[in-house]
Design an enzyme around this catalytic site. Structure first.
Site, PDB file in Angstrom:
ATOM      1  N   HIS A 101       1.568   6.938   0.488  1.00 57.43           N
ATOM      2  CA  HIS A 101       0.299   6.978   1.222  1.00 57.43           C
ATOM      3  C   HIS A 101       0.213   8.363   1.868  1.00 57.43           C
ATOM      4  O   HIS A 101       1.254   8.905   2.280  1.00 57.43           O
ATOM      5  CB  HIS A 101       0.274   6.008   2.402  1.00 57.43           C
ATOM      6  CG  HIS A 101       0.249   4.560   2.073  1.00 57.43           C
ATOM      7  ND1 HIS A 101       1.369   3.782   2.102  1.00 57.43           N
ATOM      8  CD2 HIS A 101      -0.767   3.730   1.758  1.00 57.43           C
ATOM      9  CE1 HIS A 101       1.043   2.528   1.813  1.00 57.43           C
ATOM     10  NE2 HIS A 101      -0.252   2.466   1.596  1.00 57.43           N
ATOM     11  N   ASP A 104       2.171   8.483   5.048  1.00 59.64           N
ATOM     12  CA  ASP A 104       3.638   8.374   5.002  1.00 59.64           C
ATOM     13  C   ASP A 104       4.268   9.748   4.989  1.00 59.64           C
ATOM     14  O   ASP A 104       5.377   9.929   5.468  1.00 59.64           O
ATOM     15  CB  ASP A 104       4.130   7.712   3.697  1.00 59.64           C
ATOM     16  CG  ASP A 104       3.550   6.352   3.451  1.00 59.64           C
ATOM     17  OD1 ASP A 104       3.352   5.620   4.420  1.00 59.64           O
ATOM     18  OD2 ASP A 104       3.285   6.038   2.273  1.00 59.64           O
TER      19      ASP A 104
HETATM   20  C1  XLS Z   1       0.642  -3.890   1.606  1.00 59.37           C
HETATM   21  C2  XLS Z   1       0.444  -3.255   0.313  1.00 59.37           C
HETATM   22  C3  XLS Z   1       0.626  -1.769   0.316  1.00 59.37           C
HETATM   23  C4  XLS Z   1       0.009  -1.178  -0.922  1.00 59.37           C
HETATM   24  C5  XLS Z   1      -0.370   0.252  -0.796  1.00 59.37           C
HETATM   25  O1  XLS Z   1       0.835  -5.078   1.746  1.00 59.37           O
HETATM   26  O2  XLS Z   1       1.300  -3.852  -0.614  1.00 59.37           O
HETATM   27  O3  XLS Z   1       1.963  -1.479   0.426  1.00 59.37           O
HETATM   28  O4  XLS Z   1       0.832  -1.338  -2.029  1.00 59.37           O
HETATM   29  O5  XLS Z   1      -1.287   0.456   0.202  1.00 59.37           O
END
Ligand code: XLS
Ligand code: NI
Ligand code: NI
Length: 437
Positions: A101, A104
């Site tokens: 992300h 992140d």
């Molecule tokens: C959250 C989601 C997230 C997505 C990406 O529950 O799984 O991790 O994969 O935003």
């Protein structure tokens, strides 16, 4: 501190008889299976958020992990350290891909411009790291759910400024994904849903979400991004009613927006179970609608009702999911992203390795079983036989465009149609599957 993982060697395949906890027992990246190497089939990705960003908190407690990049020093320096350690991890665990992300990898600044500058700074370094290590980006995505500005939704927020802010964030993240050679771009709806109908104009929210998807697809074409745009279904968490509940709800939405073929799905195991389905159902549903894009691989806990995002550890949970994927041409441009986190008590650097090794091994073990299952052709043979009457006269007649409800009615009377019941043979089939595990 680049040497956080210094005591950990590159993880190698040692085979089933090895007792080395830092070695693969089943995942042999070069082993050919179903015509391709394991590495090419799985296209494993390590995720940045759970593996390097999540500090170990849960709803009742705070940080348990003490990583060198989680200190209080200059946030940009910390982000640089995190990047170095992440790439060190990637090259040791040897998932060929990673995912991130925007938030992140780089901290928010005091305004949008500063945030963008921070992000671009890390993207510059990341581009260099990618070149240096040969790592590949499976997908990029924007975090439009953590900051309080998104508490009432992102593109479904009552305030158009929030919509615009998210749109700006997604533009930057799509640009970065393109630049880094990313193979997909994922949209997870985070807070695209609502808590109470008392304050919600559902029709407006869905219109705005549709507009957002159009903008993303238009922009993809404008910049010449050749990767897939994917929506990741999830039924709840954080909101009560998510518009992207499951594969079926996402597909209905994609069709309503007229974006069929433009947007596919990134399906996650734990999200499937939270929606009251299982992984194989969600995957088979996507395949049946030509919408399988990529997979997030993890598992929930049968005794805890939330998204625990644990690493997969049981071939029985995966065999049918893999069967559908690998008997339908595999993952294409998608991959298997470990959207999975270690437990908050697993505080040591090696714990991150044990988790990924276990996840990759369990996938490899399952694939070996699936190869036999596919080669033996038992399931398709059984299913074909079960539906074979549809190739007969009545089956064809029903689909003939000249048939109608009343003509079918007449046929039932004329031919004295009286269907006989037949066993579905569930236990018989379950016993067959067990043979392969
Ligand atoms: C959250 C989601 C997230 C997505 C990406 O529950 O799984 O991790 O994969 O935003
Ligand atoms: Ni999840
Ligand atoms: Ni996910």
């Amino acid at each position: 501190m680049q040497d956080y993982f210094k005591n950990i060697p590159e993880i190698k395949f040692e085979g089933e008889n090895s007792d080395n906890p830092l070695a693969f027992k089943f995942y042999d990246e070069n082993k050919t299976i179903l015509g391709k190497s394991m590495k090419e089939h799985f296209r494993f990705a390590t995720c940045y958020w759970h593996t390097f960003t999540w500090p170990g908190l849960d709803p009742f407690g705070g940080q348990t992990f003490e990583r060198p990049w989680m200190g209080n020093a200059d946030p940009i320096k910390m982000a640089e350290q995190k990047l170095n350690c992440a790439f060190d991890f990637f090259t040791k665990i040897k998932t060929p891909f990673f995912c991130f992300h925007d938030r992140d990898i780089a901290p928010e600044g005091s305004n949008y411009k500063e945030t963008q500058k921070n992000f671009m700074h890390i993207i510059d370094l990341m581009e260099y790291k990618i070149e240096e290590t040969g790592m590949k980006l499976l997908w990029g995505t924007a975090n439009a759910f953590s900051h309080k500005r998104y508490m009432s939704g992102a593109s479904t927020n009552p305030d158009p400024e929030v919509f615009a802010y998210k749109a700006a964030q997604v533009k930057d993240c799509m640009d970065a994904t393109l630049r880094l050679g990313g193979q997909n771009y994922v949209l997870w709806g985070g807070r695209e849903g609502y808590e109470t109908i008392l304050n919600t104009d559902m029709s407006k929210e869905m219109d705005n979400l549709k507009r957002f998807l159009e903008l993303v697809v238009n922009y993809k074409h404008k910049i010449g991004f050749k990767g897939q745009i994917l929506i990741e279904p999830k039924p709840h968490e954080p909101t009560k009613h998510q518009y992207d509940f499951d594969s079926a709800a996402c597909l209905a939405f994609i069709r309503k927006a007229g974006l069929e073929g433009e947007i596919k799905l990134n399906i996650e195991a734990n999200h499937a179970t939270l929606s009251g389905h299982n992984y194989e159902h969600e995957i088979a549903y996507a395949i049946a609608n030509d919408a399988l894009g990529s997979l997030d691989i993890n598992r929930g806990d049968t005794l805890i009702g939330w998204d625990t995002d644990q690493f997969p550890n049981n071939p029985a949970d995966l065999i049918m999911a893999f069967y559908f994927i690998f008997s339908n041409g595999g993952l294409g441009n998608g991959g298997l992203n470990f959207d999975a986190k270690i437990r908050r008590q697993s505080i040591d650097p090696e714990d991150l390795f044990y988790a990924h090794i276990g996840g990759m091994d369990v996938c490899a073990k399952t694939l070996v079983a699936v190869e036999k299952l596919i080669d033996d052709n038992v399931i398709p043979k059984f299913i074909k036989d079960r539906y074979s009457d549809w190739d007969g006269e009545l089956g064809k007649y029903i689909h003939n465009k000249d048939s109608s409800l009343d003509s079918i009615h007449q046929r039932v009377i004329d031919n004295d149609i009286d269907p006989k019941t037949r066993s579905g043979r569930q236990e018989y089939l379950e016993n067959i599957i067990n043979k392969y595990l």
